[in-house]
Design an enzyme around this catalytic site. Structure first.
Site, PDB file in Angstrom:
ATOM      1  N   LYS A  97     -84.430  37.615  -7.043  1.00  0.00           N
ATOM      2  CA  LYS A  97     -84.810  37.904  -8.432  1.00  0.00           C
ATOM      3  C   LYS A  97     -84.349  36.743  -9.302  1.00  0.00           C
ATOM      4  O   LYS A  97     -83.202  36.292  -9.182  1.00  0.00           O
ATOM      5  CB  LYS A  97     -84.132  39.210  -8.857  1.00  0.00           C
ATOM      6  CG  LYS A  97     -84.495  39.730 -10.238  1.00  0.00           C
ATOM      7  CD  LYS A  97     -83.761  41.052 -10.518  1.00  0.00           C
ATOM      8  CE  LYS A  97     -84.169  41.679 -11.825  1.00  0.00           C
ATOM      9  NZ  LYS A  97     -83.436  42.948 -12.077  1.00  0.00           N
ATOM     10  N   SER A 173     -86.577  46.509 -13.635  1.00  0.00           N
ATOM     11  CA  SER A 173     -86.941  45.133 -13.873  1.00  0.00           C
ATOM     12  C   SER A 173     -87.120  44.294 -12.604  1.00  0.00           C
ATOM     13  O   SER A 173     -87.744  43.230 -12.672  1.00  0.00           O
ATOM     14  CB  SER A 173     -85.880  44.462 -14.753  1.00  0.00           C
ATOM     15  OG  SER A 173     -84.635  44.397 -14.091  1.00  0.00           O
ATOM     16  N   SER A 197     -83.023  49.383 -12.273  1.00  0.00           N
ATOM     17  CA  SER A 197     -83.901  48.233 -12.033  1.00  0.00           C
ATOM     18  C   SER A 197     -84.076  47.851 -10.569  1.00  0.00           C
ATOM     19  O   SER A 197     -84.944  47.046 -10.257  1.00  0.00           O
ATOM     20  CB  SER A 197     -83.389  47.014 -12.801  1.00  0.00           C
ATOM     21  OG  SER A 197     -83.740  47.108 -14.148  1.00  0.00           O
TER      22      SER A 197
END
Lengths: 532, 114
Positions: A97, A173, A197
């Site tokens: 990420k 996210s 997330s």
């Protein structure tokens, strides 16, 4: 269709690579080929005009580091050929990420303000994964600074699509992390969870996501959002891979004083022990959501989607048949306050953490002439931050202002205590009471359509209602797939347990996985793989 | 403990207070964006107001970290030692504008407090 190398789990790939039966370079080639097939045009900060083809592809990678991964694969193959151990994740493709600093890579946080930033150091969990033999394929998209539940707030567009229906969001996210893993663009992804997330996108994309206990995994090198809550953790296609990855990233770190000194068990050991004798709780407070009604402004309570509830209750029956005792109802009355408290706590921490971006030391700087330093700050931040970052800064400043601090921030931190107490009471096994784990839905719905919620910052935050309580409390949570809804979209179930109980959650998850191995829904593949 | 009364009404953040927050936040905004952000903040505050209805007795302390940092799991503090960073050049190289080993900024405004 026979599985390609990029579809195999890490726990099959790594042993073969370590024994020299399979070359890491072959695994890499297979994964790069999959990326070429499903990725579509790369996300960019240039002015964005949507095209129909965008909704057929995933757009997961902001930065692809194929040459870095190739050098790592060659090193792994050399080690194996020379009889040295290349590590427990030898040859396993990894997507990171883009909220983690990785030396020599653009580390953007999906924000324009960090677009020019090339990290001069590597985050501890990433360093550990690379040292374990993983192949760092690149940095994947997310909501800007992790601020969102749909991945639409990224400054790098097109936004990532859901592999099961690219016209829908992958969640957020860590949306592109989950999408990439689901579609075989990576075998593992390192995500972060502050309100859900890791778990919510894992549920939306039909993969496994584990938010570890706060402090279980070092935050060194993680670009901070809410420092008292942020948790790095694994996203994988099965429970065993999540356990394998947690083994590598967990543990104390001299570079992060909040990384707990608690011993790290082998999360793969005991994974197959089953659930016989365990008490698994169901709470009515996780089968309904209370949220502000946009029309009236008042609070409205409604049940979660019936198909989601049915899938989770069916999972409870599966676990009961495996010998678990299902305990119902477990009262978790403060769950509903998780989002309002989060609106306050996370915003105060975000505002503080985002003050460092000023156009002076690193990142984006307003290019034109300005009258003075204050003007440089304003113009840099006005252009560099997207609306979700701006909202968090402004709200954080408001609720921490001297005249409101007692009423908002202090109160929210005390409500957090109530949320923590709910879990402590539920997991209190003294006198034969309590439960070992809670079984809940991960999210109230399955993946929603792109554009359906984005723009309404209140409703978007309520997508985290069933996950955020664990973040407030610091406890671990695991999301695993438990079926498909009528539209063929994945449903996720969530297992919650006491501090540092990751091994237990993984064991329950693995038992469910084994008991449902032959279920018809397990044969379904993401649409993005079927259509091409 | 008596808690201060929070602003009421449908717009707890009116335009003048919003402008003050924007100044503190150091954000240049265009009017359309400012309208959107202010509207969203007021909606979020409506949700946050739910917290006010929760009875909190004196015994409810704040939780700053969910997981208690007991001595058993708290890492020992690092030795307090100064050491030069091996990455000074790499870090300086990230600055948008430099002159030699200095970072360049525009004029720094001064306020006369006398």
């Amino acid at each position: 269709m026979s599985a390609e190398l990029c579809d195999l789990p890490a726990h099959e790939l790594a042993p073969r690579v370590r024994r020299g039966e399979l070359r890491a370079v072959e695994v890499l080639e297979s994964t790069l080929e999959r990326i070429r097939r499903v990725e579509g045009r790369p996300p960019s900060s240039a002015p964005y005009t949507p095209e129909p083809a965008d909704r057929q592809a995933l757009h997961a990678y902001i930065t692809l580091t194929a040459e870095r991964a190739r050098a790592q694969a060659e090193a792994v193959d050399r080690a194996a050929a020379e009889g040295r151990d290349p590590g427990p994740l030898a040859g396993v493709p990894l997507a990171v990420k883009d909220i983690f600093c990785v030396e020599g890579t653009p580390s953007t946080a999906a924000s324009r303000i960090l677009e020019p930033f090339v990290a001069p150091y590597t985050a501890t969990p990433v360093r550990r994964l690379e040292e374990a033999g993983a192949l760092m394929l690149g940095k994947v998209n997310l909501d800007e600074f992790t601020f969102g539940s749909s991945n639409e707030s990224t400054a790098f567009l097109p936004p990532p699509g859901n592999p099961w229906d690219p016209a829908r969001v992958p969640g957020g996210s860590s949306g592109a992390s989950a999408a990439a893993v689901a579609a075989g663009e990576a075998t593992l992804s390192l995500g972060t969870d502050t309100a859900g997330s890791i778990r919510q996108p894992a549920a939306f994309c039909g993969v496994v996501g584990l938010k570890p206990t706060y402090g279980r995994v070092s935050r060194y090198g993680l670009i901070a959002f809410a420092s008292s809550i942020d948790c790095p953790g694994p996203i994988a296609r099965d429970v065993t891979d999540a356990a394998l990855m947690l083994n590598v990233i967990a543990g104390p770190d001299p570079l992060d004083a909040t990384a707990a000194a608690a011993p790290v068990p082998d999360h793969c050991e005991g994974l197959e022990q089953g659930v016989r004798g365990l008490r698994i709780g169901l709470s009515p407070d996780y089968f309904r959501v209370t949220f502000p009604d946009p029309a009236s402004g008042g609070m409205q309570e409604q049940p979660i989607e019936p198909e989601v509830e049915a899938a989770v209750r069916a999972a409870a029956e599966v676990l009961a048949r495996q010998g678990a005792e299902i305990v119902e109802p477990v009262a978790m009355p403060n769950t509903r306050y998780g989002v309002p408290a989060y609106f306050v706590v996370s915003r105060v921490e975000a505002a503080s953490n985002l003050h460092r971006y000023d156009g002076v030391k690193y990142g984006y700087r307003h290019p034109g002439a300005v009258e003075d330093l204050r003007a440089l700050y304003r113009k840099t931040r006005g252009r560099g931050f997207g609306p979700q970052a701006k909202l968090r800064i402004l709200m954080g400043l408001y609720v921490s202002a001297a005249q409101y601090r007692q009423g908002y921030y202090q109160r929210a931190l005390r409500v957090r205590t109530l949320i923590r107490r709910d879990f402590e009471a539920a997991f209190d096994r003294s006198a034969g009471r309590g439960v070992d784990v809670l079984l809940t839905p991960t999210a109230p719905t399955t993946a929603f359509e792109l554009g359906a919620v984005y723009g309404n910052s209140v409703l978007m935050q309520y997508a985290d209602l069933l996950t955020v309580a664990a973040d407030h409390a610091g406890i671990p949570g695991l999301s695993i797939p438990c079926g498909l809804d009528g539209r063929g979209l994945p449903i996720g179930l969530q297992l919650l347990g006491p501090d540092f109980s990751e091994a237990l959650l993984l064991r329950v998850g693995r038992a469910y996985e084994q008991a449902t191995a032959g279920a018809p829904w397990r044969r379904a593949r993401p649409r993005v793989l079927e259509a091409r | 403990m008596v808690e201060p009364t929070l602003p009421t009404g449908s717009e707890p953040i009116p335009p003048d207070l919003f402008a003050h927050l924007v100044e503190l936040a150091a954000l240049a905004l265009d009017p359309q964006e400012a309208d959107y952000l202010r509207g969203q903040l007021n909606r979020q505050l409506a949700a946050i107001r739910e917290l006010e209805a929760i009875p909190l007795d004196e015994g409810v302390e704040i939780t700053s970290h969910g997981v208690p940092y007991t001595p058993a799991i708290s890492p020992p503090p690092r030795a307090d030692m100064q050491q030069p960073s091996p990455q000074a050049d790499a870090i300086l190289a990230q600055a948008p504008e430099t002159e030699g080993r200095y970072i360049v900024v525009p004029d720094i405004p001064h306020t006369d407090l006398s």
